[in-house]
Design an enzyme around this catalytic site. Structure first.
Site, PDB file in Angstrom:
ATOM      1  N   ASP A   9       0.906  -1.318  -0.230  1.00 49.75           N
ATOM      2  CA  ASP A   9      -0.194  -0.067  -0.009  1.00 49.75           C
ATOM      3  C   ASP A   9       0.894   1.176   0.008  1.00 49.75           C
ATOM      4  OD1 ASP A   9       0.867  -0.613   2.555  1.00 49.75           O
ATOM      5  OD2 ASP A   9      -0.755   0.594   3.428  1.00 49.75           O
ATOM      6  N   HIS A 247       8.896  -0.256   9.847  1.00 49.48           N
ATOM      7  CA  HIS A 247       8.049  -1.699   9.499  1.00 49.48           C
ATOM      8  C   HIS A 247       8.333  -2.303   8.175  1.00 49.48           C
ATOM      9  CE1 HIS A 247       5.328  -0.447  13.028  1.00 49.48           C
ATOM     10  NE2 HIS A 247       5.184   0.733  12.422  1.00 49.48           N
TER      11      HIS A 247
HETATM   12  C1  BDR Z   1       1.974  -1.115   8.637  1.00 49.99           C
HETATM   13  O1  BDR Z   1       0.801  -0.315   8.464  1.00 49.99           O
HETATM   14  C2  BDR Z   1       1.316   0.830   7.562  1.00 49.99           C
HETATM   15  O2  BDR Z   1       0.935   2.113   7.769  1.00 49.99           O
HETATM   16  C3  BDR Z   1       2.758   0.545   7.173  1.00 49.99           C
HETATM   17  O3  BDR Z   1       3.083   0.937   5.789  1.00 49.99           O
HETATM   18  C4  BDR Z   1       3.011  -1.066   7.483  1.00 49.99           C
HETATM   19  O4  BDR Z   1       2.804  -1.617   6.573  1.00 49.99           O
HETATM   20  C5  BDR Z   1       2.540  -0.828  10.126  1.00 49.99           C
HETATM   21  O5  BDR Z   1       1.462  -1.293  11.031  1.00 49.99           O
HETATM   22 CA    CA Z   2       2.664  -0.894   4.203  1.00 44.83          CA
END
Ligand code: BDR
Ligand code: CA
Length: 322
Positions: A9, A247
């Site tokens: 995303d 992340h």
């Molecule tokens: C996940 O949520 C999204 O905001 C980030 O891209 C990551 O994949 C972290 O919880």
């Molecule tokens: Ca993500």
């Protein structure tokens, strides 16, 4: 050569993960499919296309727009307060002539599985909706590819949407459960490790200073993209510490350097109901566990070396990140 299909995303941390893969000398990105979350699936595809142009990997990377809502119910829209108006902090990176392929993301996933077979790793950095839809069409997918690695979920660390639920799983828990129970060799890179690897504005300033000429534009972009909303949001969410969890890039580092992580295999299901627990990864540690597929969970990481690996993609000089 490692072959990755990335489903994202494409927001701020996704963009670092994608750029890392595109720049890695031992990685070939066979394609990018997009889902909803940080931004819409069409905007995520546009961001991915522009990133590919910026990274200039020297080979074609097809991009496909995926699902824009979960398997059940609706989606309330992007998280503008975390990833800005366009998913990448409102920063306009240069346009490209490349367009997304005119096909469904699930069909593209199946096509790549047929083409690359047991060499292919599917990496999801957002909701697992596209992969769940691919499984519905091709239930043999787990036997066709090498493995799946996903950023999402949490085992013992606190959640970031509900007490024990992480955004990517919470955003489409039914899809995540379908993927987890499908029979893949599957690894979770969740908050237990991504909260441990943290980046500060100072590290990004150093990254900008030491970026090699070909990576300067990306370093400038990431400093701008994190400045206005991403660091302020994380500042508020992380008890006012000026640092952000790493992340999505952590999932890519696991894919290239699994030796930096400690893992544990546990039978797991995804909670799809529950006012306080929807999207929770339920790991069964009992002697006689429930009937569920085993999930390989990253429970610990060498966080300094993980961050070094990411930074080394952009710079030629090492610098202290402590
Ligand atoms: C996940 O949520 C999204 O905001 C980030 O891209 C990551 O994949 C972290 O919880
Ligand atoms: Ca993500």
């Amino acid at each position: 050569m490692l072959k990755f299909l990335i489903d994202a995303d494409t927001g701020i941390d996704d963009s670092v993960a994608i750029y890392y893969a595109l720049k890695h000398p031992n990685v070939r990105v066979v394609g990018i499919t997009t889902s909803f979350g940080n931004t819409t699936a069409p905007q995520g595809a546009e961001n991915s296309l522009r990133l590919i142009k910026m990274a200039n990997p020297g080979y074609e990377v097809p991009v496909v727009v995926g699902e824009n809502k979960p398997l059940f119910g609706d989606w309330h829209g992007p998280e503008y307060h975390i990833h800005g108006s366009n998913g990448i902090g409102g920063v306009e990176i240069p346009e490209t002539d490349q367009k997304p392929l005119d096909m469904k993301a699930e069909d593209f996933i199946i096509q790549m599985a047929k083409e690359h077979g047991r060499e292919l790793t599917i990496i999801t950095l957002g909701r697992m909706t596209n992969l769940a839809l691919a499984l519905k069409k091709e239930p043999e997918l787990p036997n066709m590819v090498k493995n799946v690695i996903f950023m999402g979920g949490t085992y013992k660390e606190r959640g970031n949407v509900l007490p024990m639920s992480e955004a990517n799983i919470f955003g489409d828990p039914e899809a995540a459960d379908i993927v987890l129970q499908a029979g893949f060799d599957i690894t979770m890179v969740g908050l237990d490790v991504t909260h441990k690897t943290q980046v500060t504005p100072e590290v990004l300033q150093k990254l900008l200073k030491y970026a090699t000429p070909e990576n300067k534009a990306f370093a400038e972009y990431i400093v701008k993209a994190t400045n206005d909303v991403y660091f302020p949001f994380n500042h508020a969410q992380n008890n006012c510490l000026d640092r952000s969890p790493v992340h999505d890039p952590s999932a890519l580092v696991y894919a290239t350097h699994p030796q930096l992580f400690t893992t544990r295999k546990i039978p797991c299901r995804v909670e799809c109901k529950g006012e306080y627990t929807r999207g929770m990864i339920v790991a069964d540690l009992r002697e006689y566990p429930m009937d569920a597929k085993y999930l390989n969970i990253c429970v610990d990481v060498d966080n300094v070396r993980c961050l070094e690996r990411i930074i080394a993609t952009f710079t030629e000089k090492a610098f202290a990140i402590g």
